[in-house]
Design an enzyme around this catalytic site. Sequence first.
Site, short mmCIF file in Angstrom:
data_model
loop_
_atom_site.label_atom_id
_atom_site.label_comp_id
_atom_site.label_asym_id
_atom_site.label_seq_id
_atom_site.Cartn_x
_atom_site.Cartn_y
_atom_site.Cartn_z
N GLU A 197 0.85 -1.19 0.00
CA GLU A 197 0.00 0.00 0.00
C GLU A 197 0.89 1.25 0.00
OE1 GLU A 197 -3.75 1.63 2.71
OE2 GLU A 197 -2.12 0.54 3.67
N LYS A 254 -10.30 0.53 -1.91
CA LYS A 254 -10.39 0.07 -0.53
C LYS A 254 -11.75 0.37 0.08
CE LYS A 254 -7.72 0.47 3.79
NZ LYS A 254 -6.62 1.24 4.42
N CYS A 291 -4.83 -3.58 3.32
CA CYS A 291 -4.52 -3.23 4.70
C CYS A 291 -5.66 -3.48 5.69
CB CYS A 291 -4.05 -1.77 4.76
SG CYS A 291 -3.08 -1.38 6.25
#
Length: 290
Positions: free
Chosen positions: A49, A122, A163
Site C-alpha cells: 500500500e 479500498k 490493509c
Amino acid sequence: MSSNAKAAVSRVAVGQMTATGDQQQNLKTCSRLAKEARARGCSTLFLPECFSYIGLTPTDGVKMAQPLTGPLMQQYQSLASSVGIWLSLGGFQERSPTDPDRLCNCHVILDDQGSIRATYRKVHLFDVEVENGPVLMESRSTAPGNELVACDSPAGRLGLTICYDLRFPEVYQALTFQHQAEVLLVPSAFTKLTGEAHWELLLRARAVECQCYVIAAAQAGKHNEKRESYGHSLIIDPWGRVIGKLDDPSATGIAVADIDPEELQRVRRRMPIQQHRIQGRTCLGWDAPQ
C-alpha cells in the site's frame, strides 16, 4: 491441456519498502525490486500500500493524487512492460472522479505488457486512534470503494484487498467462496503497534479459514517524523505456513516463494471447508449458501 496435466507452479515476489514523499525516488525503488524479482524467475511482484507516495499529512496525498490514466501510473505501466513482469500495485492515490477533496486508495494489477487488469478501491477505511500511537482518520481524505474484485494472473486467481480490510474476514470468505480466489492479497502500511500485535496472526488466520495463499506486501520503517510502518512482508500457504519472508523485517527488498496450485487443491481436498460451509449455512437456515 489434458486432465492429467499438472497445473503450473508460479514463482512470485513479495516486496517491502519505505516509501516517502518523493514519487520519483519511490518509482526507482519499485523498479529495482521489479528487476530483482524478474532476475530471480518471478512472474509477479507484489508491492505494498502507498508504494508511490507517503506524505506528512492526508491532505498531501489528495494534492498528489492522479487519475489512473495519469503520467505516474503510465510510468508504472512502462516499468511492467519493460521488465516483463506482472505488478500488484498495492494502493495508489487515485484522484477521486466524484469528490475533489478526497482520493481513492486503489489497488491496481498490471500485466507484463503494462495493461491494467483489475482495480480495487479500498472498502474499509482506517479511522482509528492507536493507543500510544498515531490518530489516523482515512475517511477524511479517502472515499471508500463499494465492490470486491478478483482477477486471473500467472500466480492464480487473485483476491484484491488493502490493509485494514484484513480485520474483516467476511471479505476474504466472499473473495474465496463467491469469486473463486486462490491467492489473497493484503498490501499494507500497518502501524508498528498494531503490526506487532496482529499482523501475522490475522494473515495466517485468513489463509487457514479460506484455504488460500496469502501475499502481504508491507511498508517498513520510518517514512517521516509522523509515520512508521511495521514491515514483515509475508507469503503464507493454504495450510497457514509462512513460506516467504525477508531476512530483515524492516529492510527494503523482496522475498520469493512458489505458488503451487496442486498444493492448494490438496489442502482443500483433505478438509473440504467450502462443502462443509454450505452444509452449515443450510442447517442454520441462512438464506444463500455462500
